[in-house]
Design a protein around this motif. Structure first.
Motif, PDB file in Angstrom:
ATOM      1  N   HIS A 128       0.846  -1.195   0.000  1.00  0.00           N
ATOM      2  CA  HIS A 128       0.000   0.000   0.000  1.00  0.00           C
ATOM      3  C   HIS A 128       0.881   1.246   0.000  1.00  0.00           C
ATOM      4  CE1 HIS A 128      -2.809   3.068   1.110  1.00  0.00           C
ATOM      5  NE2 HIS A 128      -2.311   3.216   2.322  1.00  0.00           N
ATOM      6  N   HIS A 130       0.976   4.627   1.182  1.00  0.00           N
ATOM      7  CA  HIS A 130       0.268   5.428   2.187  1.00  0.00           C
ATOM      8  C   HIS A 130       0.350   6.926   1.844  1.00  0.00           C
ATOM      9  CE1 HIS A 130      -0.811   6.144   6.609  1.00  0.00           C
ATOM     10  NE2 HIS A 130      -0.683   7.329   6.054  1.00  0.00           N
ATOM     11  N   HIS A 168       3.968   0.282   2.749  1.00  0.00           N
ATOM     12  CA  HIS A 168       4.037  -0.806   3.721  1.00  0.00           C
ATOM     13  C   HIS A 168       3.043  -1.881   3.309  1.00  0.00           C
ATOM     14  CE1 HIS A 168       0.260   0.398   5.745  1.00  0.00           C
ATOM     15  NE2 HIS A 168       0.687   1.647   5.683  1.00  0.00           N
ATOM     16  N   HIS A 170      -0.162  -4.562   3.434  1.00  0.00           N
ATOM     17  CA  HIS A 170      -1.547  -4.359   3.864  1.00  0.00           C
ATOM     18  C   HIS A 170      -2.411  -5.614   3.762  1.00  0.00           C
ATOM     19  CE1 HIS A 170      -4.649  -1.652   5.168  1.00  0.00           C
ATOM     20  NE2 HIS A 170      -3.883  -0.591   4.955  1.00  0.00           N
ATOM     21  N   HIS A 451      -7.030   6.909   9.557  1.00  0.00           N
ATOM     22  CA  HIS A 451      -6.398   7.101   8.249  1.00  0.00           C
ATOM     23  C   HIS A 451      -7.374   6.787   7.127  1.00  0.00           C
ATOM     24  CE1 HIS A 451      -3.664   6.771   4.921  1.00  0.00           C
ATOM     25  NE2 HIS A 451      -3.690   5.459   4.871  1.00  0.00           N
ATOM     26  N   HIS A 453      -7.511   6.000   3.064  1.00  0.00           N
ATOM     27  CA  HIS A 453      -6.701   5.650   1.901  1.00  0.00           C
ATOM     28  C   HIS A 453      -7.026   6.551   0.716  1.00  0.00           C
ATOM     29  CE1 HIS A 453      -4.966   1.392   2.553  1.00  0.00           C
ATOM     30  NE2 HIS A 453      -5.081   2.013   3.719  1.00  0.00           N
ATOM     31  N   HIS A 503      -9.316   3.386   8.255  1.00  0.00           N
ATOM     32  CA  HIS A 503      -9.061   2.520   9.406  1.00  0.00           C
ATOM     33  C   HIS A 503      -8.231   3.226  10.469  1.00  0.00           C
ATOM     34  CE1 HIS A 503      -4.815   1.669   8.183  1.00  0.00           C
ATOM     35  NE2 HIS A 503      -5.279   1.676   6.956  1.00  0.00           N
ATOM     36  N   HIS A 505      -4.885   3.475  12.406  1.00  0.00           N
ATOM     37  CA  HIS A 505      -3.513   3.112  12.038  1.00  0.00           C
ATOM     38  C   HIS A 505      -2.709   2.573  13.213  1.00  0.00           C
ATOM     39  CE1 HIS A 505      -0.136   2.920   9.281  1.00  0.00           C
ATOM     40  NE2 HIS A 505      -0.927   3.335   8.328  1.00  0.00           N
TER      41      HIS A 505
HETATM   42 CU1  C2O Z   1      -0.586   3.175   6.208  1.00  0.00          CU
HETATM   43 CU2  C2O Z   1      -4.084   1.382   5.361  1.00  0.00          CU
HETATM   44  O1  C2O Z   1      -2.347   2.304   5.803  1.00  0.00           O
END
Ligand code: C2O
Ligand code: CU
Ligand code: CU
Length: 522
Positions: A128, A130, A168, A170, A451, A453, A503, A505
């Motif tokens: 993902h 971010h 990162h 996911h 957070h 997306h 979501h 974080h």
């Molecule tokens: Cu750094 Cu779904 O996130």
């Protein structure tokens, strides 16, 4: 409170629309859609590049087991991203020597990027980006996870403002442990306007990823101890690592620096300040530069958030030392994590404990004097009255349900959205998040960094805030809500239809289901 309570019980499974099911799709959208998941899967299997996409930067990125030397003695087994530039400037991928962190990827706004991700860890995963504004299929939603040995192809144009973003894994339920093992890296965007400001660059532009970890006697990472309360709180390590290293020291010259900070911790929140009492000079947030520099005695930085500081060591003598610290704060009774490692007597380093993050040592003279620009970036005015739902903001309550963190009483469902989670493409909306416990604060007064997306949003208002640790300015993709706080944001759903996540974080909260889809309907 009674009215809110009634709403909570009124939610039922009937409100949940399963986007995979054609029947409900037809009902909801007049039958004009294809199932987003079917559409996406068709597009990615098998991963092949599109002939019409000519990348400026073509990268092979893999996640694989590796060993790094963090402490003397045995090396630490980690999982790590590696990247190689297949086409474009090889300097765009910068490894951090001796670190488990993935390389920094540098791009220019407007560039087209192709990333060929190869999953070489023994678990399903997906990457993902971010903070980046990319199509749903490129966003690393957990339903796109690829099995060990498989690949996923990303192709997108970078439209984000110049700023500090990151990438990162996911996969649902495993984001926490995979990030913890080392999978994370920075994605830095720059552009012409930013360059024209002549902010500190080169060795004076320093990225610092703040994380906490725990190690056993053989230098191996220790994740959760197994105490059930620990997952509720989120993982809290007993050692601060900066760019993957303990006891981090930044040597500087007597001149100005741009420090890009990422809180890459699973659950630990920092209340950043200079040890010597100098105020922080903040120039950027999640989505890039602020309109103008802002000074604060301290600022909160929760998992996922970024902050850019400007600091001039010009007036300090060679030999001078200072430190960036996290001041003590109260994260709420349940938020402290005293139930964590070592049982209810308390772990060694609860959330909110004061800590030194890294030391800065002035080691070199420099005659270069830099000026901090008075104006940094152009900002469009806030237009809350132009929002589609200006009179009736969407409300999201962060609550505990059956001993699990939830959003409006719901847990994550891979392919589902509730009616109230569907927005229209091309609209701007006001969303409100409440960490006020619906009268159940005793159940868990915890901080939650929320957070979204695929979007950068603006904070319109906050309530219940009894500290000076937030900025009102700046583009954000993650906002912290300490216990008792609420936040109102303005977010535009532009360019890309489809399924995106929002979501908490705190990665353990996220893994336990404190995550939902929102659907942008074309
Ligand atoms: Cu750094 Cu779904 O996130
Ligand atoms: Cu994200
Ligand atoms: Cu949370």
């Amino acid at each position: 409170m009674t009215q809110l309570g009634a709403n909570l019980t009124a939610y039922s499974r009937r409100d949940i629309l399963r986007l995979g099911a054609q029947a409900s799709l037809g009902l909801m959208a007049g039958g004009s859609w294809t199932s987003p998941s079917a559409f996406a899967r068709d597009q990615i299997a098998p991963p092949s590049s599109s002939p019409t996409f000519t990348p400026d930067l073509d990268i092979a990125l893999s996640a694989a087991p590796n060993e790094v030397s963090i402490y003397p003695g045995e090396p630490t087994r980690v999982w790590q991203y590696h990247a190689e530039v297949l086409r474009g400037d090889p300097q765009r991928v910068v490894e951090i020597p001796g670190s488990y962190l993935g390389p920094m990827i540098h791009v220019l706004r407007g560039e087209k990027v192709r990333i060929r991700y190869h999953n070489r860890i023994p678990q399903a995963s997906i990457v993902h980006w971010h903070g980046l504004h990319v199509p749903a299929i490129m966003d690393g939603h957990p339903r796109y996870v690829v099995a060990p040995g498989e690949a996923y192809l990303y192709e997108f144009e970078v439209t984000n403002r110049a700023g500090t973003y990151w990438y990162h894994p996911h996969p649902h339920g495993k984001t926490g442990p995979q990030v913890y093992r080392g999978l994370a890296g920075l994605f830095v965007v720059s552009d012409e306007k930013e360059r024209a400001l002549n902010l500190p660059s080169g060795a004076q532009d320093v990225a610092l990823v703040l994380q906490d970890r725990s190690f056993d006697r053989r230098n191996q990472l220790v994740y959760l101890s197994g105490h059930p309360m620990e997952r509720m709180t989120g993982f809290l390590g007993d050692t601060v690592l900066v760019n993957g290293k303990p006891n981090f020291m930044l040597p500087v010259a007597t001149r100005a620096y741009r420090l890009r900070l990422l809180n890459g911790a699973n659950a630990r929140i920092f209340r950043l300040a200079w040890e010597d009492g100098h105020p922080l000079t903040i120039i950027g947030t999640d989505g890039g530069l602020l309109p103008a520099p802002v000074q604060r005695p301290y600022v909160y930085l929760s998992p996922g958030e970024r902050l850019e500081l400007w600091v001039d060591f010009g007036p300090r003598p060679v030999g001078h030392q200072t430190a960036l610290v996290s001041l003590p704060f109260d994260p709420g009774r349940a938020g402290r994590g005293r139930m964590g490692r070592g049982g209810p007597q308390g772990g060694p380093l609860p959330n909110g404990a004061g800590l030194s993050l890294f030391r800065v040592s002035v080691t070199q003279r420099s005659t270069t004097a830099e000026r901090l620009p008075k104006k940094l970036a152009a900002f469009p005015p806030l237009q809350p009255h132009g929002a589609l739902n200006a009179g009736n903001p969407r409300q999201f309550h962060l609550t505990m349900r059956h001993m699990q963190w939830s959003i409006n009483g719901r847990l994550f469902e891979m392919d589902a959205v509730a009616e109230e989670e569907i927005v229209r493409l091309g609209t701007t909306e006001i969303w409100e998040f409440y960490n006020t416990g619906r009268g159940m604060m005793h159940m868990g007064d915890m901080p939650h960094p929320i957070h979204l997306h695929g979007k950068q949003f603006r904070v319109l208002a906050r309530s219940g805030v009894r500290h000076a640790g937030y900025l009102a300015e700046g583009w954000k993709d993650t906002v912290l809500l300490l216990p008792g706080e609420a936040v109102r944001i303005q977010v535009a759903f532009e360019d890309f239809a489809g399924m995106f996540l929002y979501h908490c974080h705190n990665l353990e909260h996220e893994d336990l289901g404190m995550m939902r889809n929102y659907f942008v309907q074309a």
